[in-house]
Design an enzyme around this catalytic site. Structure first.
Site, PDB file in Angstrom:
ATOM      1  N   SER A 282       0.878  -1.176   0.000  1.00  0.00           N
ATOM      2  CA  SER A 282       0.000   0.000   0.000  1.00  0.00           C
ATOM      3  C   SER A 282       0.911   1.220   0.000  1.00  0.00           C
ATOM      4  O   SER A 282       2.096   1.099   0.344  1.00  0.00           O
ATOM      5  CB  SER A 282      -0.840  -0.010   1.287  1.00  0.00           C
TER       6      SER A 282
ATOM      7  N   TYR B 263      -1.641  -1.220  10.456  1.00  0.00           N
ATOM      8  CA  TYR B 263      -1.720  -1.524   9.017  1.00  0.00           C
ATOM      9  C   TYR B 263      -0.411  -1.123   8.333  1.00  0.00           C
ATOM     10  O   TYR B 263       0.198  -1.918   7.606  1.00  0.00           O
ATOM     11  CB  TYR B 263      -2.910  -0.764   8.428  1.00  0.00           C
TER      12      TYR B 263
HETATM   13  N1  LIG Z   1      -8.654  -0.450  -1.518  1.00  0.00           N
HETATM   14  C1  LIG Z   1      -7.653   0.333  -1.266  1.00  0.00           C
HETATM   15  O1  LIG Z   1      -7.787   1.568  -1.269  1.00  0.00           O
HETATM   16  C2  LIG Z   1      -6.291  -0.256  -0.990  1.00  0.00           C
HETATM   17  C3  LIG Z   1      -5.194   0.624  -0.931  1.00  0.00           C
HETATM   18  C4  LIG Z   1      -3.941   0.110  -0.671  1.00  0.00           C
HETATM   19  C5  LIG Z   1      -3.749  -1.246  -0.504  1.00  0.00           C
HETATM   20  N2  LIG Z   1      -4.822  -2.080  -0.566  1.00  0.00           N
HETATM   21  C6  LIG Z   1      -4.559  -3.508  -0.358  1.00  0.00           C
HETATM   22  O2  LIG Z   1      -5.123  -4.236  -1.414  1.00  0.00           O
HETATM   23  C7  LIG Z   1      -5.440  -5.556  -0.946  1.00  0.00           C
HETATM   24  C8  LIG Z   1      -6.863  -5.899  -1.357  1.00  0.00           C
HETATM   25  O3  LIG Z   1      -7.752  -5.048  -0.649  1.00  0.00           O
HETATM   26  P1  LIG Z   1      -9.169  -4.593  -1.242  1.00  0.00           P
HETATM   27  O4  LIG Z   1      -9.115  -3.140  -1.352  1.00  0.00           O
HETATM   28  O5  LIG Z   1      -9.546  -5.408  -2.395  1.00  0.00           O
HETATM   29  O6  LIG Z   1     -10.103  -4.895   0.024  1.00  0.00           O
HETATM   30  P2  LIG Z   1     -11.118  -6.080   0.343  1.00  0.00           P
HETATM   31  O7  LIG Z   1     -12.183  -6.088  -0.695  1.00  0.00           O
HETATM   32  O8  LIG Z   1     -11.499  -5.940   1.751  1.00  0.00           O
HETATM   33  O9  LIG Z   1     -10.209  -7.368   0.107  1.00  0.00           O
HETATM   34  C9  LIG Z   1      -9.377  -7.896   1.098  1.00  0.00           C
HETATM   35  C10 LIG Z   1      -9.507  -9.392   1.054  1.00  0.00           C
HETATM   36  O10 LIG Z   1      -8.712  -9.975   2.100  1.00  0.00           O
HETATM   37  C11 LIG Z   1      -9.496 -10.952   2.757  1.00  0.00           C
HETATM   38  N3  LIG Z   1      -9.186 -11.200   4.155  1.00  0.00           N
HETATM   39  C12 LIG Z   1      -9.422 -10.402   5.221  1.00  0.00           C
HETATM   40  N4  LIG Z   1      -9.122 -11.042   6.354  1.00  0.00           N
HETATM   41  C13 LIG Z   1      -8.678 -12.270   5.989  1.00  0.00           C
HETATM   42  C14 LIG Z   1      -8.231 -13.398   6.717  1.00  0.00           C
HETATM   43  N5  LIG Z   1      -8.178 -13.401   8.042  1.00  0.00           N
HETATM   44  N6  LIG Z   1      -7.860 -14.488   6.023  1.00  0.00           N
HETATM   45  C15 LIG Z   1      -7.923 -14.537   4.669  1.00  0.00           C
HETATM   46  N7  LIG Z   1      -8.333 -13.492   3.928  1.00  0.00           N
HETATM   47  C16 LIG Z   1      -8.719 -12.373   4.583  1.00  0.00           C
HETATM   48  C17 LIG Z   1     -10.910 -10.375   2.684  1.00  0.00           C
HETATM   49  O11 LIG Z   1     -11.829 -11.425   2.915  1.00  0.00           O
HETATM   50  P3  LIG Z   1     -13.298 -11.130   3.508  1.00  0.00           P
HETATM   51  O12 LIG Z   1     -13.785  -9.877   2.880  1.00  0.00           O
HETATM   52  O13 LIG Z   1     -14.022 -12.360   3.098  1.00  0.00           O
HETATM   53  O14 LIG Z   1     -13.106 -11.003   4.977  1.00  0.00           O
HETATM   54  C18 LIG Z   1     -10.963  -9.807   1.297  1.00  0.00           C
HETATM   55  O15 LIG Z   1     -11.356 -10.769   0.349  1.00  0.00           O
HETATM   56  C19 LIG Z   1      -5.207  -5.539   0.563  1.00  0.00           C
HETATM   57  O16 LIG Z   1      -3.939  -6.111   0.823  1.00  0.00           O
HETATM   58  C20 LIG Z   1      -5.182  -4.069   0.903  1.00  0.00           C
HETATM   59  O17 LIG Z   1      -4.403  -3.804   2.048  1.00  0.00           O
HETATM   60  C21 LIG Z   1      -6.079  -1.618  -0.814  1.00  0.00           C
END
Ligand SMILES: NC(=O)c1ccc[n+]([C@@H]2O[C@H](COP(=O)([O-])OP(=O)(O)OC[C@H]3O[C@@H](n4cnc5c(N)ncnc54)[C@H](OP(=O)(O)O)[C@@H]3O)[C@@H](O)[C@H]2O)c1
Length: 261
Positions: A138, A151
């Site tokens: 991130s 985080y």
């Molecule tokens: N969106 C942003 O603005 C942003 C910015 C920077 C970095 N990121 C990074 O991008 C990645 C994807 O995030 P996203 O934005 O797509 O958010 P998201 O939709 O919440 O996806 C995160 C995924 O991780 C899974 N997860 C959470 N807890 C878990 C656990 N204990 N075991 C296994 N899986 C687990 C979630 O599963 P459940 O939903 O089923 O719990 C979800 O499918 C993450 O690493 C996040 O830190 C996102």
């Protein structure tokens, strides 16, 4: 010749979109996530185009489940071509009010879970000719941020681990892409963990105004396939990364003014 690709967080916003990006004819997808229902929805769509799709439901917080799932993957696949970590959980809360249990939870999901799955699958990945890892950090893995101390710490830890792994396996041809998204339009803020351990439950403007997840996933796949080492994906929020690196006095002036939402 198709690729065998492991993707974690495959039911989430970016992970779902990335799974679709890799759901190409001949490719074998091994999709992992925490909640079965969301994972099944991704898998069903991917089956329209990918050669095969398998799903594994387990928590990145649970080492026994990670080991069991990895062993099952390895029973069937002696060699893997890509491992792409997209799982994660965000945070909304000040360090002063947040218990160590919450820090440990976030570190387990983002750092130790990813570390353990990497360790289990790496020998199979190194069997292939052009092994590639993609790991989702991130911009909070590049600079600390309000209400994200755990985080940001977990994302910084990923950089230390994967930069080292990249050096250790350079001679094996391993490519490691560390992807740093800025603000992406996904539901991540809804499940962000608060000071009292509850879900934040709100779609924050940072996410709702962010880059579409499909666009982010498209850029991620290209970066991983090209073997790009450090990748920034997002919009104007990425400026802060450049400010911190090249113009720290500007970074320090603005860092306090960023809206944590
Ligand atoms: N969106 C942003 O603005 C942003 C910015 C920077 C970095 N990121 C990074 O991008 C990645 C994807 O995030 P996203 O934005 O797509 O958010 P998201 O939709 O919440 O996806 C995160 C995924 O991780 C899974 N997860 C959470 N807890 C878990 C656990 N204990 N075991 C296994 N899986 C687990 C979630 O599963 P459940 O939903 O089923 O719990 C979800 O499918 C993450 O690493 C996040 O830190 C996102």
């Amino acid at each position: 010749m198709g690729l065998t690709i492991v993707i974690t967080g495959a039911g989430g916003g970016i992970g779902h979109a990335l799974s679709l990006e890799y759901a190409l004819p001949h490719n074998h997808l091994i999709l992992c996530d925490f909640h079965q229902q969301k994972l099944d929805a991704t898998a069903e769509l991917c089956r329209n185009t990918a050669e095969t799709v398998e799903t594994f439901t387990f928590s990145m917080e649970n080492p026994a489940e990670i080991v069991k799932s990895a062993d099952q993957m390895l029973e069937k696949h002696k060699s893997l071509d890509r491992i792409i970590f997209v799982n994660g959980i965000s945070q909304r809360g000040k360090a002063i009010n947040t218990s160590i249990a919450i820090y440990r939870k976030i570190m387990e999901i983002i750092f130790f879970g990813i570390f353990l799955l990497t360790k289990k699958l790496l020998p199979a990945l190194l069997q292939t000719q052009h092994p590639k890892i993609g790991v989702t950090s991130s911009i909070s893995g590049r600079f600390g941020f309000h209400q994200r101390s755990a985080y940001a710490a977990s994302k910084f830890a990923l950089h230390g681990f994967f930069e080292s792994l990249r050096l250790e396996h350079h001679k094996d041809g391993l490519s490691v892409s560390i992807i740093c998204p800025g603000r992406i339009n996904t539901p991540i803020s809804l499940s962000a963990i608060t000071e009292n351990g509850q879900k934040h439950g709100q779609m924050d403007p940072g996410q709702s105004n962010g880059m579409p997840a499909a666009k982010c996933a498209q850029k991620m796949r290209k970066a991983v396939e090209k073997g790009k080492k450090d990748v920034l994906i997002g919009k104007k929020e990425l400026l802060m990364v450049y400010f911190k690196k090249y113009l720290p006095f500007i970074f320090n002036k603005f860092a306090n003014k960023i809206n944590p939402r």
